[in-house]
Write a protein that holds these residues in place. Structure first.
Motif, mmCIF file in Angstrom:
data_model
loop_
_atom_site.group_PDB
_atom_site.id
_atom_site.type_symbol
_atom_site.label_atom_id
_atom_site.label_comp_id
_atom_site.label_asym_id
_atom_site.label_seq_id
_atom_site.Cartn_x
_atom_site.Cartn_y
_atom_site.Cartn_z
ATOM 1 N N ASP A 68 -7.336 3.950 8.452
ATOM 2 C CA ASP A 68 -6.053 3.490 8.974
ATOM 3 C C ASP A 68 -4.956 3.745 7.946
ATOM 4 O O ASP A 68 -3.922 4.354 8.236
ATOM 5 C CB ASP A 68 -6.153 1.996 9.303
ATOM 6 C CG ASP A 68 -4.857 1.451 9.881
ATOM 7 O OD1 ASP A 68 -4.040 2.263 10.366
ATOM 8 O OD2 ASP A 68 -4.682 0.219 9.862
ATOM 9 N N ARG A 69 -5.204 3.309 6.723
ATOM 10 C CA ARG A 69 -4.185 3.482 5.692
ATOM 11 C C ARG A 69 -3.887 4.955 5.429
ATOM 12 O O ARG A 69 -2.731 5.356 5.306
ATOM 13 C CB ARG A 69 -4.656 2.823 4.390
ATOM 14 C CG ARG A 69 -4.289 1.352 4.363
ATOM 15 C CD ARG A 69 -5.104 0.628 3.353
ATOM 16 N NE ARG A 69 -5.520 -0.644 3.935
ATOM 17 C CZ ARG A 69 -5.513 -1.777 3.262
ATOM 18 N NH1 ARG A 69 -5.157 -1.792 2.004
ATOM 19 N NH2 ARG A 69 -5.882 -2.885 3.847
ATOM 20 N N LEU A 70 -4.955 5.751 5.397
ATOM 21 C CA LEU A 70 -4.797 7.181 5.148
ATOM 22 C C LEU A 70 -3.953 7.807 6.263
ATOM 23 O O LEU A 70 -2.935 8.461 6.010
ATOM 24 C CB LEU A 70 -6.179 7.839 5.087
ATOM 25 C CG LEU A 70 -6.153 9.340 4.802
ATOM 26 C CD1 LEU A 70 -5.788 9.576 3.349
ATOM 27 C CD2 LEU A 70 -7.495 9.982 5.132
ATOM 28 N N PHE A 71 -4.361 7.572 7.509
ATOM 29 C CA PHE A 71 -3.667 8.192 8.638
ATOM 30 C C PHE A 71 -2.221 7.735 8.723
ATOM 31 O O PHE A 71 -1.315 8.518 8.989
ATOM 32 C CB PHE A 71 -4.385 7.865 9.955
ATOM 33 C CG PHE A 71 -5.665 8.620 10.134
ATOM 34 C CD1 PHE A 71 -5.936 9.752 9.378
ATOM 35 C CD2 PHE A 71 -6.606 8.200 11.063
ATOM 36 C CE1 PHE A 71 -7.115 10.442 9.540
ATOM 37 C CE2 PHE A 71 -7.793 8.889 11.237
ATOM 38 C CZ PHE A 71 -8.053 10.009 10.469
ATOM 39 N N MET A 72 -2.005 6.444 8.495
ATOM 40 C CA MET A 72 -0.645 5.946 8.629
ATOM 41 C C MET A 72 0.235 6.453 7.480
ATOM 42 O O MET A 72 1.415 6.711 7.657
ATOM 43 C CB MET A 72 -0.631 4.418 8.697
ATOM 44 C CG MET A 72 -1.111 3.898 10.038
ATOM 45 S SD MET A 72 -0.284 4.660 11.471
ATOM 46 C CE MET A 72 -1.581 5.665 12.150
ATOM 47 N N GLY A 73 -0.371 6.612 6.307
ATOM 48 C CA GLY A 73 0.367 7.192 5.185
ATOM 49 C C GLY A 73 0.786 8.617 5.510
ATOM 50 O O GLY A 73 1.952 9.006 5.390
ATOM 51 N N VAL A 74 -0.191 9.400 5.968
ATOM 52 C CA VAL A 74 0.078 10.800 6.289
ATOM 53 C C VAL A 74 1.099 10.897 7.429
ATOM 54 O O VAL A 74 2.005 11.733 7.395
ATOM 55 C CB VAL A 74 -1.229 11.530 6.674
ATOM 56 C CG1 VAL A 74 -0.924 12.928 7.186
ATOM 57 C CG2 VAL A 74 -2.155 11.609 5.473
ATOM 58 N N SER A 75 0.967 10.021 8.418
ATOM 59 C CA SER A 75 1.868 10.124 9.568
ATOM 60 C C SER A 75 3.298 9.726 9.167
ATOM 61 O O SER A 75 4.264 10.269 9.683
ATOM 62 C CB SER A 75 1.386 9.258 10.719
ATOM 63 O OG SER A 75 1.651 7.902 10.470
ATOM 64 N N LEU A 76 3.406 8.805 8.212
ATOM 65 C CA LEU A 76 4.743 8.454 7.730
ATOM 66 C C LEU A 76 5.375 9.688 7.085
ATOM 67 O O LEU A 76 6.544 10.001 7.289
ATOM 68 C CB LEU A 76 4.647 7.309 6.715
ATOM 69 C CG LEU A 76 5.977 6.679 6.329
ATOM 70 C CD1 LEU A 76 6.604 6.036 7.544
ATOM 71 C CD2 LEU A 76 5.784 5.658 5.226
ATOM 72 N N GLY A 78 -4.351 8.070 15.825
ATOM 73 C CA GLY A 78 -3.805 6.759 16.199
ATOM 74 C C GLY A 78 -4.894 5.826 16.696
ATOM 75 O O GLY A 78 -4.931 4.643 16.337
ATOM 76 N N ILE A 79 -5.805 6.364 17.502
ATOM 77 C CA ILE A 79 -6.904 5.535 18.022
ATOM 78 C C ILE A 79 -7.815 5.081 16.883
ATOM 79 O O ILE A 79 -8.151 3.903 16.769
ATOM 80 C CB ILE A 79 -7.726 6.315 19.073
ATOM 81 C CG1 ILE A 79 -6.890 6.553 20.329
ATOM 82 C CG2 ILE A 79 -8.992 5.553 19.432
ATOM 83 C CD1 ILE A 79 -7.545 7.462 21.348
ATOM 84 N N ILE A 80 -8.162 6.039 16.026
ATOM 85 C CA ILE A 80 -9.052 5.678 14.918
ATOM 86 C C ILE A 80 -8.395 4.624 14.030
ATOM 87 O O ILE A 80 -9.018 3.640 13.632
ATOM 88 C CB ILE A 80 -9.427 6.927 14.093
ATOM 89 C CG1 ILE A 80 -10.294 7.858 14.958
ATOM 90 C CG2 ILE A 80 -10.182 6.538 12.833
ATOM 91 C CD1 ILE A 80 -10.625 9.179 14.308
ATOM 92 N N ALA A 81 -7.101 4.810 13.766
ATOM 93 C CA ALA A 81 -6.400 3.855 12.911
ATOM 94 C C ALA A 81 -6.402 2.463 13.533
ATOM 95 O O ALA A 81 -6.589 1.454 12.851
ATOM 96 C CB ALA A 81 -4.963 4.322 12.663
#
Ligand SMILES: Nc1ncnc2c1ncn2[C@@H]1O[C@H](COP(=O)(O)OP(=O)(O)O)[C@@H](O)[C@H]1O
Ligand SMILES: [Mg+2]
Lengths: 325, 309
Positions: free
Chosen positions: B129-137, B117-120
């Motif tokens: 950001d896009r990668l992490f948020m995609g994975v977290s979704l 979350g911090i990195i994003a």
């Protein structure tokens, strides 16, 4: 010109690159801050005062960007420094006070800690000594029971108190230059007067100050030299007495009219007709021509130079050139 | 503030009492005779009568409830019909396993969630950001059983890295912890990102930068302290819901925890055991919410000292 300048800004340009186009928030601004003086920037809201200040400390936020010019401080051009070098200057040699004392302090950190932070960062002082100096500084800016107040959180203090804390925070490392962006705008009149007096005291102790305000009354009270800004440009500059006695630019005269009509209780907004223009759609020439009562046919067509009309008094207006020619 | 906490505590106890009553009544109006279930269809009616009397099942329901409450307060939830051991003993043993699973899952979820979350937030709109948020979704929207079985298939069945659903040592907890924490990691990452982005816009962040703080200092000394307040609240709620029995996860990975115990109680028509596990889980959830509420009040000086000034 006997005095040395702490800060010399030369042809500074800062723009916002938005989808609709480039917004020139600061357009070819040059100004000097002499040592031990208070230099004012005055102008209506949105004319680029804050952006000028932020550019000096390189605190621009996306999509704002420094486009060109020089910021000469202490023999160095700040526009050329890396972020790391800039961080050393911020808070240590140049510090800044912001407009909103209510939101400019970290709500979850005790104010004493926030004041001593810059000391610990720049001077690497041990905690105890930093705390001692912070309390002394809080006391110096007029906070009663400083020792006790240092333990408070920001929400426990009044607006005036918080602005004093902000000033203490900015002054703690004894910076060469203090930039104060509308330090009194959010405060009521009596508190405003106290804070301005504090500023004068800081100056008398040798601090050079760049004071930003939309209020000519504030500028008249404390500044030595004044720059008037309009739509991103300097339109007039002079010593404070000269400016108030012989305002040359129609915009400055309009602002002065607004101040005096405020005093007489008349409606103020009529003094300068219209509003600050959208910076996206400025005329090629004088930006004030849209609202100027003395505008001639070619005013909007080409940009007037900033010309000296009296010693140390410069103005950017075609009509002034015409009168003296 | 203390008064506030006391008020919330009283509220929590009231809710708990309500739940206890509801569970008690519900378990008594569902069809099926517990004694017959326990003794078998062909039990001697004399013995059934005696058992009924011994267990106090012929008394009025209010008396039964009060007796149950009295026991529960002292930690006595009765004896399991199907396992013939005291319910609190069974739950105690199971809770140890649930705690291990929940802690492992929470640590996994929080580390992953907060860091990403911090990195994003710092790299807003960037690739990470896009990668992490995609994975977290994906994390937020994938049900536990799916994550669990997918993990089992890949890491236990195909790759043989860890045993399939046989918890012998700490390695047995790896897959269950990931499966259980996956959702939470996703929500924590998204919440961390959004609160941090909001905090980074605040005026006091400008102040910190104007003081000479670098990006890291601004983040750790000023932004995170403010951004973590809501995240901590979410963490407390997550932990309590993990502790209150990860029914699906424990069942799939055969972990003898509270959740699995509850499932066994249901299939065995074991009313005291079921009652105990439900009450215990509810208490944990209520406790978690209580801690979350109070945490905010303790950590945020604006609330903490609000009543004083
Ligand atoms: N985030 C932004 N995006 C686009 N334009 C902006 C932004 N912030 C400021 N500006 C532009 O910069 C101009 C100058 O702003 P500012 O320096 O804050 O004015 P002020 O003189 O009131 O301090 C504004 O009129 C606006 O057009
Ligand atoms: Mg401003």
């Amino acid at each position: 010109m006997g005095d040395k300048n702490v800060l010399e800004i030369r042809h500074l340009r800062t723009s916002f690159f938005t989808q609709k186009g480039e917004i020139r928030a600061v357009d070819d601004v040059s100004l000097d801050v002499p040592e031990g003086k208070i230099t004012g920037i005055v102008g209506e809201s949105g004319c680029g005062k804050s952006m000028t200040a932020r550019t000096v400390l390189r605190l621009l936020k996306y999509p704002g960007k420094l486009v060109g010019g020089e910021i000469l401080f202490d023999g160095r051009d700040l526009t050329k420094l890396t972020e790391k070098e800039m961080a050393k200057i911020r808070g240590g040699e140049i510090s800044m006070i912001f407009q909103e004392p209510m939101t400019s302090l970290n709500p979850v950190v005790r104010v004493g800690k926030q004041v001593e932070e810059a000391l610990r960062l720049h001077r690497r002082l041990p905690a105890r000594e930093a705390r001692r100096q912070a309390v002394a500084m809080l006391d110096a800016v007029g906070i009663a029971e400083a020792e006790k107040r240092a333990h408070c959180y920001p929400h426990e203090l009044s607006g005036g108190m918080r602005q004093r804390v902000m000033i203490a925070m900015a002054m703690i490392c004894k910076p060469k230059l203090l930039i104060a962006d509308e330090p009194t705008t959010a405060l009521d009149v009596t508190v405003q007067a106290q804070i301005l007096n504090l500023m004068k005291r800081l100056r008398d102790n040798g601090t050079s100050i760049l004071l930003i305000s939309h209020d000519l009354g504030v500028v008249a009270q404390v500044c030595d030299t004044v720059y008037v800004m309009y739509a991103g440009r300097i339109v007039e500059q002079a010593e404070v007495c000269e400016l108030f006695d012989h305002a040359a630019h129609p915009y400055t005269r309009g602002l002065l009219g607004a101040v005096s009509s405020l005093g007489s209780g008349a409606a103020t907004l009529e003094t300068i007709p219209g509003v600050v223009p959208n910076l996206l759609h400025l005329p090629a020439g004088c930006a004030f021509s849209l609202r100027c009562g003395e505008c001639r046919a070619d005013c909007a067509g080409h940009l007037p130079e900033l010309r000296e009309c009296a010693p140390g008094h410069r103005v950017r207006c075609h009509r002034i050139g015409e009168v003296s020619a | 503030m203390l008064l506030n906490i006391a008020k919330r505590l009283a509220q929590a106890l009231l809710v708990l009492l309500g739940v206890a009553l509801a569970v008690f009544i519900m378990l008594r109006i569902i069809p099926g005779n517990a004694i017959i279930t326990m003794m078998g269809e062909h039990a001697d009616p004399v013995i059934i009568d005696r058992m009924t009397e011994e267990l106090g099942l012929n008394e009025p329901i209010t008396v039964q409830f009060l007796r149950y409450l009295k026991g529960a307060v002292t930690g006595d939830f009765g004896t399991s019909y199907s396992m013939h051991r005291s319910v609190s003993e069974l739950m105690g043993a199971a809770f140890g396993n649930t705690v291990k699973l929940a802690l492992a899952a929470a640590i996994f979820a929080w580390l992953l969630g907060i860091v990403s979350g911090i990195i994003a937030a710092v790299r807003k709109n960037g690739l990470l950001d896009r990668l992490f948020m995609g994975v977290s979704l994906l994390g937020v929207s994938m049900p536990v059983f799916m994550t669990a079985m997918l993990l089992q298939y890949v890491f236990a069945y195909l790759l043989h890295w860890v045993p399939i659903s046989r918890v012998t040592d700490w390695r047995g907890y790896i897959l269950p912890a990931i499966a259980l924490g996956w959702n939470s990691a996703g929500s924590i990452a998204r919440l961390t990102r959004s609160t941090l982005l909001e905090v980074l816009q605040a005026d006091y962040i400008d102040t910190a930068r104007a003081k000479g703080r670098g990006q890291l200092g601004v983040l750790t000394r000023h932004a995170l302290r403010n951004a973590m307040l809501p995240v901590l609240t979410m963490m407390a709620v997550q932990l309590s819901s993990m502790l209150s029995g990860a029914v699906i996860c424990e069942t799939i990975f055969s972990i003898n925890g509270i959740g699995r115990l509850a499932v066994q109680a249901i299939s065995g028509r074991d009313i005291p055991l079921l009652q105990g596990t439900i009450l215990f889980s509810t208490a944990l959830v209520i406790l978690g919410n209580f801690v979350a509420d109070s945490l905010y009040a303790v950590l945020d000086p604006r609330i903490r000292r609000g009543s004083e000034s």
